[in-house]
Design an enzyme around this catalytic site. Structure first.
Site, mmCIF file in Angstrom:
data_model
loop_
_atom_site.group_PDB
_atom_site.id
_atom_site.type_symbol
_atom_site.label_atom_id
_atom_site.label_comp_id
_atom_site.label_asym_id
_atom_site.label_seq_id
_atom_site.Cartn_x
_atom_site.Cartn_y
_atom_site.Cartn_z
ATOM 1 N N SER A 125 -72.080 -35.774 8.772
ATOM 2 C CA SER A 125 -73.404 -35.611 9.388
ATOM 3 C C SER A 125 -73.942 -34.248 8.987
ATOM 4 O O SER A 125 -73.171 -33.287 8.804
ATOM 5 C CB SER A 125 -73.286 -35.676 10.908
ATOM 6 O OG SER A 125 -74.483 -35.200 11.507
ATOM 7 N N TYR A 141 -69.907 -34.248 19.041
ATOM 8 C CA TYR A 141 -70.206 -34.987 17.809
ATOM 9 C C TYR A 141 -70.148 -34.038 16.599
ATOM 10 O O TYR A 141 -69.507 -34.349 15.583
ATOM 11 C CB TYR A 141 -71.587 -35.621 17.941
ATOM 12 C CG TYR A 141 -72.014 -36.460 16.772
ATOM 13 C CD1 TYR A 141 -71.509 -37.736 16.577
ATOM 14 C CD2 TYR A 141 -72.942 -35.970 15.848
ATOM 15 C CE1 TYR A 141 -71.917 -38.521 15.506
ATOM 16 C CE2 TYR A 141 -73.356 -36.741 14.778
ATOM 17 C CZ TYR A 141 -72.835 -38.010 14.606
ATOM 18 O OH TYR A 141 -73.252 -38.778 13.537
HETATM 19 P P1 NDP Z 1 -74.487 -47.573 14.343
HETATM 20 O O1 NDP Z 1 -74.180 -47.256 15.759
HETATM 21 O O2 NDP Z 1 -75.821 -48.122 13.995
HETATM 22 O O3 NDP Z 1 -73.333 -48.520 13.721
HETATM 23 C C1 NDP Z 1 -72.002 -48.148 13.948
HETATM 24 C C2 NDP Z 1 -71.068 -49.022 13.183
HETATM 25 O O4 NDP Z 1 -69.735 -48.532 13.415
HETATM 26 C C3 NDP Z 1 -71.076 -50.461 13.644
HETATM 27 O O5 NDP Z 1 -70.767 -51.297 12.558
HETATM 28 C C4 NDP Z 1 -69.966 -50.490 14.701
HETATM 29 O O6 NDP Z 1 -69.327 -51.750 14.866
HETATM 30 C C5 NDP Z 1 -68.976 -49.531 14.070
HETATM 31 N N1 NDP Z 1 -68.108 -48.946 15.086
HETATM 32 C C6 NDP Z 1 -68.449 -48.139 16.115
HETATM 33 N N2 NDP Z 1 -67.372 -47.865 16.868
HETATM 34 C C7 NDP Z 1 -66.333 -48.532 16.296
HETATM 35 C C8 NDP Z 1 -64.965 -48.676 16.625
HETATM 36 N N3 NDP Z 1 -64.428 -48.074 17.696
HETATM 37 N N4 NDP Z 1 -64.199 -49.433 15.823
HETATM 38 C C9 NDP Z 1 -64.717 -50.060 14.742
HETATM 39 N N5 NDP Z 1 -66.012 -49.979 14.394
HETATM 40 C C10 NDP Z 1 -66.808 -49.228 15.168
HETATM 41 O O7 NDP Z 1 -74.272 -46.177 13.571
HETATM 42 P P2 NDP Z 1 -74.891 -45.635 12.199
HETATM 43 O O8 NDP Z 1 -74.948 -46.697 11.201
HETATM 44 O O9 NDP Z 1 -76.098 -44.838 12.520
HETATM 45 O O10 NDP Z 1 -73.755 -44.572 11.824
HETATM 46 C C11 NDP Z 1 -72.792 -44.794 10.794
HETATM 47 C C12 NDP Z 1 -72.128 -43.460 10.492
HETATM 48 O O11 NDP Z 1 -73.120 -42.518 10.089
HETATM 49 C C13 NDP Z 1 -71.414 -42.845 11.697
HETATM 50 O O12 NDP Z 1 -70.232 -42.221 11.283
HETATM 51 C C14 NDP Z 1 -72.428 -41.821 12.195
HETATM 52 O O13 NDP Z 1 -71.813 -40.801 12.913
HETATM 53 C C15 NDP Z 1 -73.018 -41.347 10.880
HETATM 54 N N6 NDP Z 1 -74.319 -40.702 10.990
HETATM 55 C C16 NDP Z 1 -75.424 -41.395 11.423
HETATM 56 C C17 NDP Z 1 -76.651 -40.750 11.475
HETATM 57 C C18 NDP Z 1 -77.902 -41.428 11.921
HETATM 58 O O14 NDP Z 1 -78.934 -40.743 12.057
HETATM 59 N N7 NDP Z 1 -77.911 -42.745 12.118
HETATM 60 C C19 NDP Z 1 -76.811 -39.316 11.097
HETATM 61 C C20 NDP Z 1 -75.579 -38.716 10.662
HETATM 62 C C21 NDP Z 1 -74.402 -39.388 10.612
HETATM 63 P P3 NDP Z 1 -69.864 -52.825 15.982
HETATM 64 O O15 NDP Z 1 -71.147 -53.372 15.379
HETATM 65 O O16 NDP Z 1 -68.794 -53.846 16.081
HETATM 66 O O17 NDP Z 1 -70.117 -52.060 17.233
#
Ligand code: NDP
Length: 246
Positions: free
Chosen positions: A141, A155
């Site tokens: 991030s 975070y």
């Molecule tokens: P979302 O919340 O939109 O999606 C999260 C994804 O991770 C889903 O597929 C979810 O699965 C999965 N997930 C969450 N918890 C678990 C778990 N315990 N075990 C397995 N799978 C899990 O997040 P984003 O797409 O926005 O984020 C993706 C990455 O990017 C993360 O690491 C986030 O920290 C990072 N990020 C995002 C930013 C943003 O602005 N969006 C900015 C900076 C970094 P399920 O659908 O089954 O819940």
């Protein structure tokens, strides 16, 4: 483009948001792709269908990143289903925010378990499968580098930890011809951080390009690092954040 023809990839958290875009992009570039999810079985199945529509093999694996055994199992299952593993993308992540006095032990543990420990364990398990040309790419991030407001400490801590992990692992695996990098998204329109959310205006005000990124913007950077073109990049952080930290 078929920069990843013949490659086999695992994307954690590939059911929604950035992970889903990465899974689709890697498949569009020729890779077979396994993805994990926690709860979204239907959405994961849709991404698998999209991967298959591209003529690639797609596999969805239910695995809670907070569960160490499930993480290891998912990496081995992906390698088994795809006949090996070339690329690991550590994408699954959670956001727990709030003022210091409100942090619960559950918030602290969940943040460490999903955002840090799962990345360490998946990378360790993947290292046993990866050969020369292997790739480990984690999603960090922009907050790993610069913490721009209060109440996002847990975070930011978790994403900053991945920077040190990436650098160390790059040293460990470099002699085996495996690169290890981290991509740092900025504000990206997903369920975690919707462009229409209450915090969006403040985020836009800090950016050089005042617009939310799309999950596909992050996927493009991941595909580049995963490809042969990325062969000499390791231990690096790659910001895709609209210039928020400039
Ligand atoms: P979302 O919340 O939109 O999606 C999260 C994804 O991770 C889903 O597929 C979810 O699965 C999965 N997930 C969450 N918890 C678990 C778990 N315990 N075990 C397995 N799978 C899990 O997040 P984003 O797409 O926005 O984020 C993706 C990455 O990017 C993360 O690491 C986030 O920290 C990072 N990020 C995002 C930013 C943003 O602005 N969006 C900015 C900076 C970094 P399920 O659908 O089954 O819940």
């Amino acid at each position: 483009m078929s920069r990843l023809a013949g490659k086999r990839a695992l994307v954690t958290g590939g059911s929604r948001g950035i992970g889903a875009a990465i899974a689709r992009r890697l498949a569009a570039e020729g890779a077979d792709v396994a993805l994990t999810y926690e709860r979204s079985a239907e959405k994961a199945a849709e991404i698998v269908k999209a991967i298959e529509a591209l003529g690639r093999k797609g596999v969805a694996i239910a695995a809670d990143s907070a569960d160490p055994a499930a993480v290891k199992r998912s990496v081995d299952a992906a390698a088994q289903a795809l006949g090996g593993l070339d690329i690991l993308v550590n994408n699954a992540g959670i956001y727990r925010g709030g003022p210091v006095e409100d942090w619960s032990l559950a918030d602290i543990d969940a943040t460490i378990a999903v955002n840090i420990r799962a990345v360490v364990l998946a990378s360790q398990a993947a290292a046993a499968h990866l050969g020369r040309g292997g790739r480990i790419i984690s999603i960090g991030s922009c907050l790993a580098d610069r913490v721009v407001e209060p109440n996002i400490t847990l975070y930011a801590m978790s994403k900053a930890a991945l920077v040190g992990f990436t650098k160390g692992l790059a040293r460990d695996l470099g002699p085996r011809g495996i690169t290890v990098n981290i991509v740092h998204p900025g504000s990206t329109d997903t369920d975690m951080n919707p462009a229409s959310g209450p915090g969006a205006e403040a985020q836009l005000a800090r950016m050089a390009i005042p617009a939310y990124g799309k999950p596909e913007d992050i996927a493009g950077a991941v595909a580049y690092l995963a490809s042969e073109e990325g062969r000499f990049i390791t231990g690096a952080g790659f910001a895709v954040d609209g210039g928020v930290n400039t």
